[in-house]
Every structure is written in C-alpha cells, then in structure tokens.
Design an enzyme around this catalytic site. Structure first.
Site, PDB file in Angstrom:
ATOM      1  N   LYS A  19       7.876   7.887 -55.575  1.00 25.45           N
ATOM      2  CA  LYS A  19       8.111   6.485 -55.922  1.00 25.45           C
ATOM      3  C   LYS A  19       7.496   6.185 -57.281  1.00 25.45           C
ATOM      4  O   LYS A  19       6.539   6.838 -57.724  1.00 25.45           O
ATOM      5  CB  LYS A  19       7.532   5.547 -54.854  1.00 25.45           C
ATOM      6  CG  LYS A  19       5.997   5.527 -54.744  1.00 25.45           C
ATOM      7  CD  LYS A  19       5.313   4.580 -55.710  1.00 25.45           C
ATOM      8  CE  LYS A  19       3.797   4.729 -55.664  1.00 25.45           C
ATOM      9  NZ  LYS A  19       3.107   4.026 -56.768  1.00 25.45           N
ATOM     10  N   ASP A 160       2.089   3.016 -49.132  1.00 27.02           N
ATOM     11  CA  ASP A 160       3.368   3.450 -49.689  1.00 27.02           C
ATOM     12  C   ASP A 160       4.261   4.174 -48.693  1.00 27.02           C
ATOM     13  O   ASP A 160       5.404   4.486 -49.019  1.00 27.02           O
ATOM     14  CB  ASP A 160       3.127   4.370 -50.896  1.00 27.02           C
ATOM     15  CG  ASP A 160       2.423   3.669 -52.039  1.00 27.02           C
ATOM     16  OD1 ASP A 160       2.621   2.455 -52.203  1.00 27.02           O
ATOM     17  OD2 ASP A 160       1.655   4.341 -52.763  1.00 27.02           O
TER      18      ASP A 160
END
Length: 327
Positions: A19, A160
């Site tokens: 990410k 996350d």
C-alpha cells in the site's frame, strides 16, 4: 488435531499488494497512545506471496525476492533492517492463530512468505502478509469466514491489515483500520525507490510528536479535493494534492532521503512523496513509459532498489490452490 489433517498435502498461495498513502493526516495521540489518522490508501502492483499448508505446529519461513533480493545469496537478508521475525512474533502466525481462535479450532500451519514488499519501508508489507495468511488459511481449511469477520479479525492485527484485504483505493480513519472504498477512475503509475535500511514506525511517530505542537493539531480529515481528483482520474490535479504528515519527521531521522527526493525530481517525476512512515520514496509518473524512463534514471543515479508499479490494484487474492493456478 487429527493425524489425517496433519498430513493434508494441500497448499494454497495468496498474493497481497503493498500500500501507499496518497494522503496521510495525523492528529495528536489519543489517551490509548494511538494517533488518529485520516488517510487515502492505494494498493500498488508490488506483492508478497504467502503459501500455507497444514502442519503440526506453527512455522514461518521467509524468502526475499525482487527489490529485497541479495544477488549473492537468494535467501539471505541483505541487512539488519530487513530482518523479519521467524517465530510467533511474526504477524502471519498471529493472523493464523487469530483465525483459528475465532472458529474455536485446534489447527496450525506452515507458512512461507515470498517477500518483495520492502520491510520497514512504509508500504505495509507485514500487514499484507497477515491479510494473505487470513485468506489462504480460510481457503485451505474451507472455513468460509464472512468478509465482515475477516475485516474484524484483520483490524485486531494492525491498522493497515483491513485495507490489504480490500485493495484498490480507500479512505482510512480511526487508526487507519476503518476502511471504505473510494471512487478512483485513474490509472496511475508510481516508481518505488527502496532503501537499504528500514525505518521504525514508532520512532517516526515519536519524532512527529517532538516536532509538532500537539496542542493545536487539528483532527485529521479526508481532503475533498483529492477525493474529487481520484474520482475524475485527474493526473493534472493529483500532484499538488499529495500529502504525508509524517514526511518531515521521517526526513529528520533520515536526512539522506532528501537526496532521493532531489534525484526523483531530477529524473522527471511529477511529484515525490514519502510512503507512509518511510523510508521508501514514491515518484508519481504520467504513464508506463514515463515510469520506465524515471526508473532507468534513478538506477543511473545510484538507486538500484527501484521499480515501476501500476495502481490501483486489487487486494488479496488466491493465485494457486493445491499447487495449481486458480482461474
């Protein structure tokens, strides 16, 4: 655990993306010590693959590939900054244990992680591994865990991890673990510039606290202009809307990264941005050809751990079952 289950020969491999944060707004720490975040996540085409099989105890092995590979020893860790725990502290084992606890089962697995996402690089590689492990074991043991339950388990493992399950482009609030998909009609290209030495996320947050006047920090929010640019796929507007509140803190700990930014602009990047808590640096490019040109220029400038990647990409997905490809 039954003897037959221990000797189950099936294997499942799941792929999970890295990410980046197009926006990372950070507020003053809460009473629990966590900082409230408002972030725009984007999944990029840099992946870890996680292979699982049933085993009599929890075990994890790590193989370093791509940006992390050591040309002199394919399985060696290039430096201390890339050490990944090979015991119960590994987030993949914690993910597996959380899944079996959720179902009230007595199962364990052997986990092999093929890592290409930079370690301690601000790209959520550990979170990607946790998400991949959840999906791989769910498929291996045919648990049929609901998406809602998988996201809830993921949120207990790290801020996350839920986004790694979701992929694409999404807004994150809370500690980043509350994720909602965002409309993104763009086709983006980034050049990822890795570093030989990682950065500790807690250290970056401590530096952020030291550099900030915490008494006047606003509550972070998702910027409407950035969300509109993503919805419209506007490459013209996007460069001026990228923001990372941790960037100053990370650069105070790693001033050498300023040269990486300078080299990125010199190479022709439209914009340069620190990835999460760093030290990975992201260079926004106009298209695939431009990304290849910038990558070549960064290699020539002395940044060998550099690769071009597309975005956004999908979240975790099964790539092989029982050793054969899926689909």
């Amino acid at each position: 655990m039954s003897e037959a289950m221990i000797h189950d020969p099936r294997r499942v491999t799941v792929r999970a993306p890295a990410k980046i944060n197009l926006h990372l707004g950070v507020g003053a720490p809460r009473e629990d010590g966590f900082h409230p975040l408002a972030t725009v996540y984007q999944a990029v085409g840099l992946y870890d693959d996680v292979t699982v099989s049933t085993w009599h105890e929890w075990d994890v092995q790590v193989r370093f590939e791509g940006l992390l590979a050591d040309p002199d020893a394919s399985d060696a860790v290039p430096d201390a900054g890339r050490v990944v725990p090979l015991d119960t502290d590994n987030i993949a084992i914690r993910a597996g244990r959380a899944l079996v606890e959720h179902h009230g089962l007595d199962l364990a697995a052997a986990i092999t992680i093929h890592k290409s996402i930079p370690v301690a690089g601000g790209m959520a590689g550990g979170s990607a591994d946790a998400a991949a492990t959840l999906v791989a074991l769910d498929r291996l043991w045919e648990l049929e865990t609901s998406d809602e339950d998988l996201l809830a388990i993921a949120a207990t493992l790290g801020s996350d991890v839920p986004f790694a399950l979701l992929g694409g482009t999404a807004g994150g609030t809370g500690r980043g673990e509350v994720v909602e998909p965002l409309l993104d009609t763009g086709s983006w290209w980034w050049v990822v510039v890795g570093s030989d030495v990682g950065l500790s996320t807690p250290e970056v947050y401590r530096a952020f606290d030291e550099l900030s006047d915490l008494t006047v920090l606003d509550e972070p929010f998702l910027p409407p202009d950035l969300l509109m640019s993503l919805a419209e796929g506007s490459l013209i507007a996007l460069p001026g809307q990228l923001q990372n509140d941790l960037q100053e803190a990370a650069l105070s700990l790693r001033p050498d990264l300023v040269r990486t930014f300078d080299d990125g602009y010199e190479a022709g990047a439209m914009e340069c941005l620190l990835s999460g808590s760093g030290p990975t640096v992201l260079l926004l490019c106009s298209d695939a050809d431009h990304a290849r040109e910038v990558t070549a220029a960064m290699h020539a400038a002395g940044h060998p751990r550099t690769v071009a990647v597309p975005a956004p990409v999908s979240g975790v997905h099964v790539v092989s079952y029982d050793g054969g490809p899926v689909g």
